[in-house]
Design a protein around this motif. Structure first.
Motif, PDB file in Angstrom:
ATOM      1  N   THR A 107       0.848  -1.195   0.000  1.00  0.00           N
ATOM      2  CA  THR A 107       0.000   0.000   0.000  1.00  0.00           C
ATOM      3  C   THR A 107       0.885   1.247   0.000  1.00  0.00           C
ATOM      4  O   THR A 107       1.795   1.370   0.820  1.00  0.00           O
ATOM      5  CB  THR A 107      -0.916   0.017   1.231  1.00  0.00           C
ATOM      6  N   PHE A 108       0.621   2.156  -0.939  1.00  0.00           N
ATOM      7  CA  PHE A 108       1.402   3.384  -0.983  1.00  0.00           C
ATOM      8  C   PHE A 108       0.527   4.632  -0.912  1.00  0.00           C
ATOM      9  O   PHE A 108       1.030   5.739  -0.697  1.00  0.00           O
ATOM     10  CB  PHE A 108       2.247   3.440  -2.271  1.00  0.00           C
ATOM     11  N   PHE A 109      -0.796   4.457  -1.042  1.00  0.00           N
ATOM     12  CA  PHE A 109      -1.684   5.620  -1.027  1.00  0.00           C
ATOM     13  C   PHE A 109      -2.927   5.292  -0.208  1.00  0.00           C
ATOM     14  O   PHE A 109      -3.528   4.229  -0.354  1.00  0.00           O
ATOM     15  CB  PHE A 109      -2.088   5.986  -2.464  1.00  0.00           C
ATOM     16  N   GLU A 110      -3.287   6.238   0.666  1.00  0.00           N
ATOM     17  CA  GLU A 110      -4.456   6.050   1.525  1.00  0.00           C
ATOM     18  C   GLU A 110      -5.297   7.323   1.560  1.00  0.00           C
ATOM     19  O   GLU A 110      -4.770   8.438   1.534  1.00  0.00           O
ATOM     20  CB  GLU A 110      -4.033   5.729   2.952  1.00  0.00           C
ATOM     21  N   ASN A 131     -13.016   6.061   3.073  1.00  0.00           N
ATOM     22  CA  ASN A 131     -11.694   5.486   3.358  1.00  0.00           C
ATOM     23  C   ASN A 131     -11.352   4.496   2.246  1.00  0.00           C
ATOM     24  O   ASN A 131     -12.178   3.629   1.911  1.00  0.00           O
ATOM     25  CB  ASN A 131     -11.700   4.752   4.697  1.00  0.00           C
ATOM     26  N   LEU A 132     -10.155   4.623   1.700  1.00  0.00           N
ATOM     27  CA  LEU A 132      -9.729   3.653   0.689  1.00  0.00           C
ATOM     28  C   LEU A 132      -8.207   3.574   0.652  1.00  0.00           C
ATOM     29  O   LEU A 132      -7.516   4.492   1.104  1.00  0.00           O
ATOM     30  CB  LEU A 132     -10.293   3.991  -0.691  1.00  0.00           C
ATOM     31  N   THR A 133      -7.715   2.469   0.121  1.00  0.00           N
ATOM     32  CA  THR A 133      -6.276   2.268  -0.023  1.00  0.00           C
ATOM     33  C   THR A 133      -5.977   1.778  -1.436  1.00  0.00           C
ATOM     34  O   THR A 133      -6.825   1.153  -2.083  1.00  0.00           O
ATOM     35  CB  THR A 133      -5.739   1.226   0.975  1.00  0.00           C
ATOM     36  N   GLU A 169      -7.834  13.064   5.221  1.00  0.00           N
ATOM     37  CA  GLU A 169      -6.395  12.965   4.968  1.00  0.00           C
ATOM     38  C   GLU A 169      -6.119  12.130   3.728  1.00  0.00           C
ATOM     39  O   GLU A 169      -6.808  11.137   3.465  1.00  0.00           O
ATOM     40  CB  GLU A 169      -5.682  12.317   6.160  1.00  0.00           C
ATOM     41  N   MET A 170      -5.101  12.547   2.996  1.00  0.00           N
ATOM     42  CA  MET A 170      -4.520  11.714   1.949  1.00  0.00           C
ATOM     43  C   MET A 170      -3.068  11.472   2.320  1.00  0.00           C
ATOM     44  O   MET A 170      -2.339  12.412   2.641  1.00  0.00           O
ATOM     45  CB  MET A 170      -4.628  12.391   0.579  1.00  0.00           C
ATOM     46  N   ILE A 171      -2.671  10.214   2.276  1.00  0.00           N
ATOM     47  CA  ILE A 171      -1.332   9.820   2.716  1.00  0.00           C
ATOM     48  C   ILE A 171      -0.657   9.043   1.602  1.00  0.00           C
ATOM     49  O   ILE A 171      -1.224   8.080   1.059  1.00  0.00           O
ATOM     50  CB  ILE A 171      -1.408   8.968   3.997  1.00  0.00           C
ATOM     51  N   GLY A 174       3.379   6.988   3.427  1.00  0.00           N
ATOM     52  CA  GLY A 174       3.464   7.282   4.847  1.00  0.00           C
ATOM     53  C   GLY A 174       3.482   8.751   5.210  1.00  0.00           C
ATOM     54  O   GLY A 174       3.500   9.091   6.393  1.00  0.00           O
ATOM     55  N   LYS A 175       3.447   9.640   4.211  1.00  0.00           N
ATOM     56  CA  LYS A 175       3.494  11.080   4.473  1.00  0.00           C
ATOM     57  C   LYS A 175       2.160  11.728   4.108  1.00  0.00           C
ATOM     58  O   LYS A 175       1.618  11.482   3.034  1.00  0.00           O
ATOM     59  CB  LYS A 175       4.623  11.732   3.680  1.00  0.00           C
ATOM     60  N   LYS A 176       1.663  12.559   5.002  1.00  0.00           N
ATOM     61  CA  LYS A 176       0.415  13.251   4.759  1.00  0.00           C
ATOM     62  C   LYS A 176       0.601  14.315   3.678  1.00  0.00           C
ATOM     63  O   LYS A 176       1.567  15.078   3.690  1.00  0.00           O
ATOM     64  CB  LYS A 176      -0.075  13.910   6.060  1.00  0.00           C
ATOM     65  N   LEU A 177      -0.353  14.352   2.729  1.00  0.00           N
ATOM     66  CA  LEU A 177      -0.282  15.309   1.633  1.00  0.00           C
ATOM     67  C   LEU A 177      -1.151  16.528   1.930  1.00  0.00           C
ATOM     68  O   LEU A 177      -2.236  16.407   2.493  1.00  0.00           O
ATOM     69  CB  LEU A 177      -0.772  14.662   0.330  1.00  0.00           C
TER      70      LEU A 177
END
Length: 356
Positions: A107-110, A131-133, A169-171, A174-177
């Motif tokens: 998973t790279f985007f949340e 919520n999605l990944t 939030e969009m992540i 692991g970093k919040k955008l």
């Protein structure tokens, strides 16, 4: 719809160009039933459509056009989807969707607790706590009826280009955008192919090369000076890679077929080098041959480790292309289905479910 206006003129011949492109399944069926009723009353109709099941249902004869030329005309007894496809693409197409063995990574985007309100009706929430990944190499679908909030979700994710009072939030990695505009979204490696390519995806009066490089001009610009030779080289590379049928990248985009226009839009966003590509109705209004080419491109992008998020109103397309499917209704995620469990019946159950 403009149909009532046309019928009010007491017409004898009704020409409909992709009349069901923006309709859900029930509304499409109602329109086709109306056409057959009008036929029984003596009205003639010409319907232009890439939805072969609809053509098969209502047509007394079918004329197939490819590359601007009439290929053949079929009578009722000869109308089959396979026969139409062969005429449209010039060969038999045994599988509507290319074979693909996904190479799915981590998973790279949340998206977490994502909500947004209508831009004008400020008290109307159109996306509710989504919520999605998405994993690398994965094609994720979003299914839903018209008005479910799919496009609104996608556009609000893309630099908040839709809605007001957007929260959540969009992540990525692991970093919040923090994406307050489209430029920031592009710089963060997100691309969005709109469902309306003519309105939001292309500048129809410009040529192919200008459209392809539009989302990443800095890559071919030295300070403030555009390198026109490099622009031509880039556009020519994508013309060949994407099989855009045109003699020159100087061709005006508005003169291309729908399928080739869509390939230009995809080229534009591929040139921006995204990690996440959001495709909103990517094959709407294009023929089965061009659809297959775009499906192949989607698989190739996924194999490069990109994440693909696909919105489609065609459930066979969602089932045929996606590794995992989220279903939306009334702005909420009402279900999540893996590819092995995805059937039209299962998706429809979630599409009409009020709560997740």
């Amino acid at each position: 719809m403009k149909l009532p206006k046309a019928l009010s003129k007491n017409v004898k011949l009704l020409i409909l160009d992709e009349p069901t492109a923006a309709l859900n399944e029930n509304d499409s069926e109602n329109l086709l039933d109306l056409l057959m009723e009008l036929r029984s009353q003596g009205m003639s109709s010409i319907i232009i459509s890439h939805k072969l099941n609809e053509i098969k249902k209502v047509a007394n004869s079918v004329t197939i056009i490819r590359d601007g030329q009439s290929i053949e005309t079929l009578d009722t007894a000869d109308i089959t989807e396979d026969r139409i496809i062969k005429g449209m693409v010039g060969r038999s197409l045994t599988n509507r969707y290319p074979d693909h063995q996904p190479k799915i990574g981590d998973t790279f985007f949340e998206v977490k607790n994502w909500s947004t309100y209508h831009p004008v009706q400020s008290d109307r929430q159109v996306v509710k706590d989504v919520n999605l990944t998405i994993r690398r190499g994965e094609i994720v679908g979003i299914a839903g009826l018209m008005g479910a909030g799919r496009t609104e979700l996608a556009m609000s994710m893309f630099g908040k280009s839709y809605g007001k009072k957007t929260t959540g939030e969009m992540i990525k990695e692991g970093k919040k955008l923090d994406l307050s505009n489209v430029t920031q979204a592009i710089e963060a490696g997100i691309a969005y192919v709109s469902e309306d390519r003519k309105e939001y995806g292309l500048i129809l009066m410009d040529d192919i090369k200008q459209n392809i490089t539009l989302a990443n001009l800095k890559k071919i610009t030295n300070k403030t000076v555009l390198n026109e030779n490099e622009e031509h080289v880039v556009a020519e590379e994508y013309r060949k890679k994407m099989n855009i049928k045109t003699p020159s990248v100087k061709q005006i985009v508005g003169n291309l077929s729908g399928g080739n226009q869509q390939k230009v839009v995809l080229s534009k966003w591929m040139f921006s080098e995204p990690d996440l590509l959001i495709l909103d109705e990517p094959t709407r209004g294009i023929d089965v041959g061009a659809k297959y080419e775009i499906y192949t491109i989607m698989n190739q992008l996924a194999d490069q480790g990109k994440g693909i998020l696909v919105i489609s109103s065609e459930l066979p397309e969602i089932i045929g292309m996606c590794d995992r499917v989220y279903v939306m209704n009334e702005g909420r995620i009402t279900g999540e289905v893996n590819r092995s469990e995805a059937t039209q019946e299962t998706l429809m159950k979630y599409m009409t479910k009020s709560r997740g």
